[in-house]
Design a protein around this motif. Structure first.
Motif, PDB file in Angstrom:
ATOM      1  N   LYS A   1       0.340   1.574  -7.229  1.00  8.26           N
ATOM      2  CA  LYS A   1      -0.133   1.773  -5.786  1.00  8.26           C
ATOM      3  C   LYS A   1      -1.231   0.737  -4.983  1.00  8.26           C
ATOM      4  O   LYS A   1      -1.961  -0.109  -5.590  1.00  8.26           O
ATOM      5  N   LEU A   2      -1.136   0.813  -4.542  1.00  6.64           N
ATOM      6  CA  LEU A   2      -2.510   0.617  -3.341  1.00  6.64           C
ATOM      7  C   LEU A   2      -3.935   0.672  -3.996  1.00  6.64           C
ATOM      8  O   LEU A   2      -4.267   1.767  -3.957  1.00  6.64           O
ATOM      9  N   PRO A   3      -4.564  -0.515  -3.444  1.00 10.49           N
ATOM     10  CA  PRO A   3      -5.887   0.144  -4.378  1.00 10.49           C
ATOM     11  C   PRO A   3      -6.356   1.412  -3.396  1.00 10.49           C
ATOM     12  O   PRO A   3      -6.495   1.303  -1.939  1.00 10.49           O
ATOM     13  N   GLY A   4      -7.341   1.916  -3.903  1.00  9.48           N
ATOM     14  CA  GLY A   4      -7.859   3.025  -2.752  1.00  9.48           C
ATOM     15  C   GLY A   4      -8.786   3.457  -1.554  1.00  9.48           C
ATOM     16  O   GLY A   4      -8.408   3.622  -0.695  1.00  9.48           O
ATOM     17  N   ASP A   5      -9.683   1.875  -1.537  1.00  7.69           N
ATOM     18  CA  ASP A   5     -10.563   1.492  -0.374  1.00  7.69           C
ATOM     19  C   ASP A   5      -9.226   0.836   0.661  1.00  7.69           C
ATOM     20  O   ASP A   5      -9.857   1.598   2.082  1.00  7.69           O
ATOM     21  N   THR A   6      -8.157   0.489   0.099  1.00  5.42           N
ATOM     22  CA  THR A   6      -7.475   0.168   0.881  1.00  5.42           C
ATOM     23  C   THR A   6      -6.579   1.001   1.774  1.00  5.42           C
ATOM     24  O   THR A   6      -6.442   0.949   3.305  1.00  5.42           O
ATOM     25  N   THR A   7      -6.358   2.035   1.049  1.00  5.41           N
ATOM     26  CA  THR A   7      -5.684   3.099   1.614  1.00  5.41           C
ATOM     27  C   THR A   7      -6.497   3.855   2.241  1.00  5.41           C
ATOM     28  O   THR A   7      -5.697   4.480   3.417  1.00  5.41           O
ATOM     29  N   SER A   8      -8.326   4.128   1.962  1.00  5.34           N
ATOM     30  CA  SER A   8      -8.783   4.813   2.593  1.00  5.34           C
ATOM     31  C   SER A   8      -8.544   4.141   4.189  1.00  5.34           C
ATOM     32  O   SER A   8      -8.866   4.580   5.065  1.00  5.34           O
ATOM     33  N   LEU A   9      -9.096   2.872   4.415  1.00  4.91           N
ATOM     34  CA  LEU A   9      -8.873   2.371   5.662  1.00  4.91           C
ATOM     35  C   LEU A   9      -7.357   2.327   6.652  1.00  4.91           C
ATOM     36  O   LEU A   9      -7.993   3.201   7.722  1.00  4.91           O
ATOM     37  N   LEU A  10      -6.356   2.979   5.938  1.00  4.83           N
ATOM     38  CA  LEU A  10      -5.457   2.959   6.099  1.00  4.83           C
ATOM     39  C   LEU A  10      -4.801   4.050   6.799  1.00  4.83           C
ATOM     40  O   LEU A  10      -5.052   4.675   8.200  1.00  4.83           O
ATOM     41  N   LYS A  11      -5.842   5.406   6.233  1.00  6.11           N
ATOM     42  CA  LYS A  11      -5.649   6.568   6.534  1.00  6.11           C
ATOM     43  C   LYS A  11      -7.386   6.826   6.682  1.00  6.11           C
ATOM     44  O   LYS A  11      -6.195   7.831   8.203  1.00  6.11           O
ATOM     45  N   ALA A  12      -7.427   6.230   7.446  1.00  4.94           N
ATOM     46  CA  ALA A  12      -9.075   6.326   8.456  1.00  4.94           C
ATOM     47  C   ALA A  12      -8.138   6.165  10.106  1.00  4.94           C
ATOM     48  O   ALA A  12      -7.992   6.770  10.763  1.00  4.94           O
ATOM     49  N   TRP A  13      -7.233   5.313  10.229  1.00  5.93           N
ATOM     50  CA  TRP A  13      -6.699   4.325  11.476  1.00  5.93           C
ATOM     51  C   TRP A  13      -5.490   5.885  11.555  1.00  5.93           C
ATOM     52  O   TRP A  13      -5.145   6.202  12.642  1.00  5.93           O
TER      53      TRP A  13
ATOM     54  N   ILE B   1       1.608  -4.025   5.438  1.00 11.21           N
ATOM     55  CA  ILE B   1       0.456  -2.771   6.630  1.00 11.21           C
ATOM     56  C   ILE B   1       2.324  -1.962   7.398  1.00 11.21           C
ATOM     57  O   ILE B   1       2.278  -0.373   7.119  1.00 11.21           O
ATOM     58  N   ASN B   2       3.047  -2.434   7.695  1.00 11.85           N
ATOM     59  CA  ASN B   2       4.451  -1.749   8.313  1.00 11.85           C
ATOM     60  C   ASN B   2       4.918  -0.758   7.316  1.00 11.85           C
ATOM     61  O   ASN B   2       5.073  -0.005   7.941  1.00 11.85           O
ATOM     62  N   ASN B   3       5.563  -1.311   6.247  1.00 12.08           N
ATOM     63  CA  ASN B   3       5.756  -0.704   5.487  1.00 12.08           C
ATOM     64  C   ASN B   3       5.304   0.253   4.495  1.00 12.08           C
ATOM     65  O   ASN B   3       5.534   1.869   4.828  1.00 12.08           O
ATOM     66  N   TRP B   4       4.061   0.507   4.078  1.00 13.34           N
ATOM     67  CA  TRP B   4       2.912   1.591   4.895  1.00 13.34           C
ATOM     68  C   TRP B   4       3.460   2.697   6.328  1.00 13.34           C
ATOM     69  O   TRP B   4       3.180   3.867   5.377  1.00 13.34           O
TER      70      TRP B   4
ATOM     71  N   PRO C   1       0.558   1.693  15.469  1.00 13.45           N
ATOM     72  CA  PRO C   1      -0.171   0.944  15.452  1.00 13.45           C
ATOM     73  C   PRO C   1      -0.090  -0.446  16.771  1.00 13.45           C
ATOM     74  O   PRO C   1       1.111  -0.722  16.333  1.00 13.45           O
ATOM     75  N   THR C   2      -0.414  -1.108  17.434  1.00 10.80           N
ATOM     76  CA  THR C   2      -0.223  -2.400  18.708  1.00 10.80           C
ATOM     77  C   THR C   2      -0.410  -3.342  16.707  1.00 10.80           C
ATOM     78  O   THR C   2      -0.222  -3.484  16.114  1.00 10.80           O
ATOM     79  N   GLU C   3       0.647  -4.362  17.123  1.00  9.23           N
ATOM     80  CA  GLU C   3       0.712  -5.641  17.008  1.00  9.23           C
ATOM     81  C   GLU C   3      -1.136  -6.597  16.380  1.00  9.23           C
ATOM     82  O   GLU C   3      -1.563  -6.459  15.645  1.00  9.23           O
ATOM     83  N   VAL C   4      -1.643  -5.709  17.592  1.00  3.63           N
ATOM     84  CA  VAL C   4      -3.353  -5.973  17.725  1.00  3.63           C
ATOM     85  C   VAL C   4      -4.346  -5.111  16.335  1.00  3.63           C
ATOM     86  O   VAL C   4      -4.593  -5.636  15.765  1.00  3.63           O
ATOM     87  N   ASP C   5      -4.204  -3.788  16.541  1.00  2.00           N
ATOM     88  CA  ASP C   5      -4.472  -3.238  14.875  1.00  2.00           C
ATOM     89  C   ASP C   5      -4.000  -3.534  13.580  1.00  2.00           C
ATOM     90  O   ASP C   5      -4.491  -4.012  12.894  1.00  2.00           O
ATOM     91  N   LYS C   6      -2.488  -4.033  13.885  1.00  2.00           N
ATOM     92  CA  LYS C   6      -2.040  -4.207  12.457  1.00  2.00           C
ATOM     93  C   LYS C   6      -3.115  -5.754  12.504  1.00  2.00           C
ATOM     94  O   LYS C   6      -2.865  -5.784  10.792  1.00  2.00           O
ATOM     95  N   ALA C   7      -3.132  -6.403  13.438  1.00  3.42           N
ATOM     96  CA  ALA C   7      -3.771  -7.915  12.993  1.00  3.42           C
ATOM     97  C   ALA C   7      -5.023  -7.588  12.130  1.00  3.42           C
ATOM     98  O   ALA C   7      -5.545  -8.137  11.003  1.00  3.42           O
ATOM     99  N   ARG C   8      -5.767  -6.847  12.594  1.00  3.71           N
ATOM    100  CA  ARG C   8      -6.727  -6.284  12.555  1.00  3.71           C
ATOM    101  C   ARG C   8      -7.185  -5.373  10.845  1.00  3.71           C
ATOM    102  O   ARG C   8      -7.486  -5.757  10.924  1.00  3.71           O
ATOM    103  N   LEU C   9      -6.102  -4.548  10.457  1.00  6.13           N
ATOM    104  CA  LEU C   9      -5.459  -4.083   9.480  1.00  6.13           C
ATOM    105  C   LEU C   9      -5.756  -4.806   8.424  1.00  6.13           C
ATOM    106  O   LEU C   9      -5.754  -4.748   6.994  1.00  6.13           O
TER     107      LEU C   9
END
Length: 173
Positions: A104-116, A145-148, A126-134
């Protein structure tokens, strides 16, 4: 004599490939008759190839044909060893890749994705800008990111609640 030299070369090649001398570690012992034979063979192979052989015919230097035969045998042996271990190496490699995929992805990583995800729950694309920031924040690749987000939408998001019940009833039929 040529066959003895070829066998000796093979033993040396096998020893250099495996790091084990012939008969070493097998518990094999020689009988008294074999000891006598081994003593006479030791005289032939006293470590120097440029002295005369036991029959007085000159140095024990293989001919060009013998060298090419020994090289060919050495290559065949090397190939057979590789083939013998190839299947095991492939199995180990597949196991490593399977374990890596199942991770699985690391917990801190998934928490950032879940927050978004939570802050954009009505339209979680997410827009391309959002994806780049993530990508920058998480250290993941864009494809990850896309797959998640694809998986998260499939598992946890329905844009229209009535359409999801229609889809569920279609699946049952």
């Amino acid at each position: 004599m040529e066959s003895v030299m070829a066998c000796w070369e093979l033993e040396q090649s096998l020893q250099s490939l495996t790091g084990v001398a012939p008969g070493e570690g097998t518990g094999a012992t020689m009988s008294d008759d074999e000891d006598d034979q081994a003593d006479s063979d030791t005289n032939l192979f006293d470590g120097s190839l440029d002295g005369p052989d036991s029959m007085g015919f000159g140095p024990l230097v293989p001919t060009e044909t013998e060298r090419s035969l020994m090289d060919r045998v050495r290559l065949e042996l090397k190939h057979e060893l590789k083939q013998g271990y190839k299947e095991k190496l492939v199995d180990v490699r597949e196991e490593i890749l399977r374990k890596r995929r199942a991770g699985k992805l690391p917990g801190d990583t998934t928490s950032l994705l879940k927050a978004w995800w939570q802050s954009h729950s009505k339209w979680p694309y997410p827009t391309e800008v959002d994806k780049a920031r993530l990508v920058q924040e998480t250290g993941l690749q864009l494809k990850q990111i896309n797959n998640w987000f694809i998986n998260q939408r499939k598992r946890n998001w329905h844009s229209d609640p009535s359409s999801s019940t229609v889809q569920k009833s279609k699946r049952k039929k």
